[in-house]
Design a protein around this motif. Structure first.
Motif, PDB file in Angstrom:
ATOM      1  N   GLY A 203      34.768  42.632  30.306  1.00 53.44           N
ATOM      2  CA  GLY A 203      35.679  41.875  29.462  1.00 53.44           C
ATOM      3  C   GLY A 203      34.932  40.770  28.743  1.00 53.44           C
ATOM      4  N   ARG A 204      35.678  39.961  28.001  1.00 58.36           N
ATOM      5  CA  ARG A 204      35.087  38.838  27.296  1.00 58.36           C
ATOM      6  C   ARG A 204      34.661  37.749  28.290  1.00 58.36           C
ATOM      7  N   PRO A 205      33.797  36.814  27.874  1.00 56.23           N
ATOM      8  CA  PRO A 205      33.439  35.706  28.770  1.00 56.23           C
ATOM      9  C   PRO A 205      34.666  34.904  29.197  1.00 56.23           C
ATOM     10  N   ASN A 206      34.643  34.464  30.438  1.00 56.51           N
ATOM     11  CA  ASN A 206      35.695  33.602  31.002  1.00 56.51           C
ATOM     12  C   ASN A 206      37.041  34.293  31.116  1.00 56.51           C
ATOM     13  N   ALA A 207      37.033  35.632  31.236  1.00 54.13           N
ATOM     14  CA  ALA A 207      38.289  36.353  31.459  1.00 54.13           C
ATOM     15  C   ALA A 207      38.688  36.350  32.926  1.00 54.13           C
ATOM     16  N   GLY A 208      37.782  35.891  33.814  1.00 59.71           N
ATOM     17  CA  GLY A 208      38.112  35.805  35.239  1.00 59.71           C
ATOM     18  C   GLY A 208      37.651  37.001  36.046  1.00 59.71           C
ATOM     19  N   VAL A 285      35.071  54.481  36.737  1.00 58.35           N
ATOM     20  CA  VAL A 285      36.273  53.843  36.200  1.00 58.35           C
ATOM     21  C   VAL A 285      35.891  52.447  35.721  1.00 58.35           C
ATOM     22  N   VAL A 286      36.382  52.075  34.553  1.00 57.24           N
ATOM     23  CA  VAL A 286      36.128  50.738  34.000  1.00 57.24           C
ATOM     24  C   VAL A 286      37.448  49.979  33.951  1.00 57.24           C
ATOM     25  N   VAL A 287      37.468  48.814  34.591  1.00 55.80           N
ATOM     26  CA  VAL A 287      38.614  47.911  34.496  1.00 55.80           C
ATOM     27  C   VAL A 287      38.296  46.902  33.401  1.00 55.80           C
ATOM     28  N   ILE A 288      39.026  46.974  32.307  1.00 49.63           N
ATOM     29  CA  ILE A 288      38.825  46.054  31.188  1.00 49.63           C
ATOM     30  C   ILE A 288      39.784  44.888  31.372  1.00 49.63           C
ATOM     31  N   LEU A 289      39.226  43.728  31.637  1.00 51.73           N
ATOM     32  CA  LEU A 289      40.038  42.566  31.988  1.00 51.73           C
ATOM     33  C   LEU A 289      40.313  41.728  30.747  1.00 51.73           C
ATOM     34  N   LEU A 290      41.594  41.532  30.457  1.00 49.25           N
ATOM     35  CA  LEU A 290      42.031  40.701  29.339  1.00 49.25           C
ATOM     36  C   LEU A 290      42.503  39.354  29.863  1.00 49.25           C
ATOM     37  N   ILE A 316      43.467  48.857  32.166  1.00 48.86           N
ATOM     38  CA  ILE A 316      43.486  47.544  31.511  1.00 48.86           C
ATOM     39  C   ILE A 316      44.177  46.555  32.433  1.00 48.86           C
ATOM     40  N   GLY A 317      43.432  45.537  32.849  1.00 50.97           N
ATOM     41  CA  GLY A 317      43.987  44.483  33.690  1.00 50.97           C
ATOM     42  C   GLY A 317      44.253  43.231  32.868  1.00 50.97           C
ATOM     43  N   VAL A 318      45.464  42.708  32.949  1.00 49.90           N
ATOM     44  CA  VAL A 318      45.815  41.474  32.223  1.00 49.90           C
ATOM     45  C   VAL A 318      45.750  40.328  33.229  1.00 49.90           C
ATOM     46  N   ASN A 319      44.626  39.614  33.228  1.00 49.24           N
ATOM     47  CA  ASN A 319      44.380  38.571  34.222  1.00 49.24           C
ATOM     48  C   ASN A 319      45.046  37.253  33.828  1.00 49.24           C
ATOM     49  N   LYS A 320      45.094  36.325  34.799  1.00 49.57           N
ATOM     50  CA  LYS A 320      45.723  35.004  34.636  1.00 49.57           C
ATOM     51  C   LYS A 320      47.222  35.156  34.371  1.00 49.57           C
ATOM     52  N   PRO A 342      44.971  54.123  20.437  1.00 51.20           N
ATOM     53  CA  PRO A 342      45.372  55.540  20.451  1.00 51.20           C
ATOM     54  C   PRO A 342      44.330  56.442  21.105  1.00 51.20           C
ATOM     55  N   GLN A 343      43.048  56.032  21.133  1.00 46.65           N
ATOM     56  CA  GLN A 343      42.008  56.878  21.713  1.00 46.65           C
ATOM     57  C   GLN A 343      42.131  56.990  23.231  1.00 46.65           C
ATOM     58  N   VAL A 344      42.853  56.061  23.859  1.00 47.57           N
ATOM     59  CA  VAL A 344      43.098  56.137  25.310  1.00 47.57           C
ATOM     60  C   VAL A 344      44.595  55.969  25.550  1.00 47.57           C
ATOM     61  N   ARG A 345      45.372  56.687  24.785  1.00 55.98           N
ATOM     62  CA  ARG A 345      46.829  56.568  24.838  1.00 55.98           C
ATOM     63  C   ARG A 345      47.340  56.778  26.263  1.00 55.98           C
ATOM     64  N   GLY A 346      48.190  55.865  26.703  1.00 52.46           N
ATOM     65  CA  GLY A 346      48.741  55.967  28.053  1.00 52.46           C
ATOM     66  C   GLY A 346      47.932  55.231  29.103  1.00 52.46           C
ATOM     67  N   ALA A 347      46.877  54.517  28.709  1.00 51.81           N
ATOM     68  CA  ALA A 347      46.095  53.753  29.688  1.00 51.81           C
ATOM     69  C   ALA A 347      46.997  52.741  30.395  1.00 51.81           C
ATOM     70  N   LEU A 348      46.844  52.645  31.698  1.00 48.85           N
ATOM     71  CA  LEU A 348      47.698  51.762  32.492  1.00 48.85           C
ATOM     72  C   LEU A 348      47.346  50.310  32.204  1.00 48.85           C
ATOM     73  N   VAL A 349      48.371  49.500  31.933  1.00 44.96           N
ATOM     74  CA  VAL A 349      48.212  48.065  31.682  1.00 44.96           C
ATOM     75  C   VAL A 349      48.825  47.336  32.868  1.00 44.96           C
ATOM     76  N   MET A 350      47.978  46.671  33.673  1.00 50.67           N
ATOM     77  CA  MET A 350      48.428  46.088  34.934  1.00 50.67           C
ATOM     78  C   MET A 350      48.277  44.568  34.908  1.00 50.67           C
ATOM     79  N   PRO A 351      49.376  43.816  35.148  1.00 51.52           N
ATOM     80  CA  PRO A 351      49.275  42.356  35.244  1.00 51.52           C
ATOM     81  C   PRO A 351      48.698  41.944  36.595  1.00 51.52           C
ATOM     82  N   VAL A 352      47.697  41.058  36.588  1.00 56.37           N
ATOM     83  CA  VAL A 352      47.064  40.604  37.825  1.00 56.37           C
ATOM     84  C   VAL A 352      46.765  39.116  37.721  1.00 56.37           C
ATOM     85  N   SER A 353      46.443  38.539  38.866  1.00 54.18           N
ATOM     86  CA  SER A 353      46.018  37.145  38.905  1.00 54.18           C
ATOM     87  C   SER A 353      44.886  37.012  39.910  1.00 54.18           C
TER      88      SER A 353
END
Length: 469
Positions: A203-208, A285-290, A316-320, A342-353
């Motif tokens: 993920g980007r810097p400081n995404a946790g 598996v890659v967890v992309i943290l937003l 896709i993990g939505v952190n914080k 669209p290239q990964v249509r249906g990818a799971l988007v999971m809220p996390v902290s």
């Protein structure tokens, strides 16, 4: 019997170079700039016929415990506690410094066997500096060059003397003599639940990312803090995940934050970004943290596209998420993911902290699910029954008055799912129709979120004059 050795010393004495030499791979980042290493990194080392775990650590520096260097020192002290012996490294060209004397006393108080290594001992100047190591009272210094591979025979002998019980060859351990010929190869193309599942958190810097992994492990294994860009090396940690139905061994890679290439100027950040990309290619598996406060930035979309092109399963993990008051916002984010990715249509988007640990079990469940989809293989008969129905309902368009004929489909491999279409004039098949087929495969056979590969193969035209003899 296995054992662990920690490599300790002040900054820029060549600890990471020694680590890379012992593990036989360029795992740790190396640069002339001091203070490159921040986290502690463990690796499988080989020295002669000995196999052991070696830990690379940050350079020891005096500083406040709350500062970044203070937290780095805490990681190094944790490595000392976890080790059975210590490689204390000094710079033979510089000689013994006051810092070496101070930290030499710290290592002596640890009460563990210490092997003093005078690194960079090439030439006369190096050997002269190595002799100064006797003043530290840590035993005979070993003149060594980690960069050129000199002095490792003496290091092997010293390790045998320092840990006689751990290095002793038992009667039922004759296979140790054959280990030098074995190669630790983690690459594979078959789903094997007994092998650790490799997961990269990017993920980007400081995404946790480091905070999230620490919360998952239940310990401060990785260096964290409010500063952006703390992580440099891609650090792997082993973790046993206890699911509802089964447990699974995981190998999780923490990576450096990825910024836009145009904003990367320093050589060290370029090395860290390259190491993160290597972790992505190595992972399954890659967890992309937003960052939940600023999700789906342009760089986030670029990282997703990179992972899709590498063919990795995605979550896709939505952190914080603890900072978001309206929890219904996750529905909006999932709709955004459908629109933007669209290239990964249906990818799971999971809220996390990572701060509170909320949503971690659901995130790991999504990772296991994405891995199963990534390994999925479909029978040829099912695929062709589906293809026949699709073509009947929506045939491919004609090109120059001639119909494109799709005759056959098969899946030669998975990881990610790869399909091959056979027919005539497939070189004229529009990309829009190829996307139509891939979306149909994804929807019909439950392949959400994973990249899909499609290859077109057509028979030779016997009436093509260019191919006549």
């Amino acid at each position: 019997m296995t054992f662990t050795v920690a490599i300790i010393g002040r900054p820029n004495v060549g600890k990471s170079t020694l680590f890379n030499r012992l593990v036989g791979k360029k795992l740790a980042l190396v640069d002339d700039q001091p203070g490159v290493t921040r986290d502690r990194r463990a690796g499988d080392a080989k020295l002669g016929d000995l196999n052991f775990t070696v830990i690379d650590t940050a350079g020891l520096e005096e500083s406040d415990a709350a500062s970044l260097t203070g937290r780095m020192r805490a990681q190094t002290e944790a490595a000392i506690d976890d080790s059975d012996a210590i490689f204390f490294v000094i710079d033979a060209r510089t000689g013994v410094t006051p810092e070496d004397r101070h930290f030499g006393a710290l290592v002596r108080r640890a009460g563990k066997p210490v092997i003093l290594i005078a690194n960079k001992a090439e030439g006369r100047v190096g050997y002269a500096g190595a002799y100064e190591g006797f003043d530290l009272g840590l035993g005979d210094p070993i003149a060594l060059s980690a960069e050129h591979g000199d002095g490792f025979a003496e290091l092997f002998t010293s390790l045998l003397e320092a840990l006689p019980e751990a290095t002793q060859l038992s009667d039922d351990d004759d296979e140790r003599r054959e280990r030098l010929e074995l190669d630790d190869d983690e690459e594979g193309s078959e789903l094997d639940p007994t092998k650790p599942l490799r997961i990269a958190v990017v993920g980007r810097p400081n995404a946790g990312k480091s905070t999230l992994i620490n919360r998952l492990l239940g310990e401060d294994r990785l260096l964290v803090g409010p500063e952006a860009g703390i992580t440099r090396d891609s650090i792997s940690v082993d973790y046993l995940w206890q699911g509802k139905d089964a447990e699974r061994q995981l190998k999780i890679f923490d990576t450096a934050g990825l910024r836009r290439r145009a904003r990367i100027e320093e050589k060290l950040e370029k090395l860290a970004a390259a190491d993160a990309l290597r972790a992505i290619r190595f992972a399954e598996v890659v967890v992309i943290l937003l960052d939940a406060t600023i999700p789906f930035e342009k760089q986030d979309l670029t990282i997703v596209d990179l992972c899709a092109r590498e063919g990795r399963a995605l979550v896709i993990g939505v952190n914080k998420w603890d900072l978001i008051a309206d929890k219904a916002e996750i529905k909006v984010l999932r709709e955004e993911a459908l629109r933007l990715l669209p290239q990964v249509r249906g990818a799971l988007v999971m809220p996390v902290s990572g701060a509170t640990g909320a949503g971690l079990d659901a995130l790991m469940g999504a990772v296991i699910s994405a891995h199963e989809v990534w390994n999925k293989r479909l029978s040829t008969s099912r695929l062709n029954r589906w293809l026949e129905n699709v073509i009947d309902q929506n045939p491919p368009p004609a090109v120059a008055g001639r119909r494109i004929k799709i005759r056959y489909i098969t899946q030669p491999k998975a990881r990610p799912p790869h399909f091959v279409l056979f027919g005539n004039q497939l070189n004229q098949l529009p990309e829009s129709y190829q996307r139509f087929l891939m979306n149909g495969l994804r929807q019909t056979f439950q392949l959400p979120g994973t990249p899909i590969r499609m290859t077109l193969k057509q028979g030779e035209n016997p009436y093509d004059k260019k191919k006549r003899r």
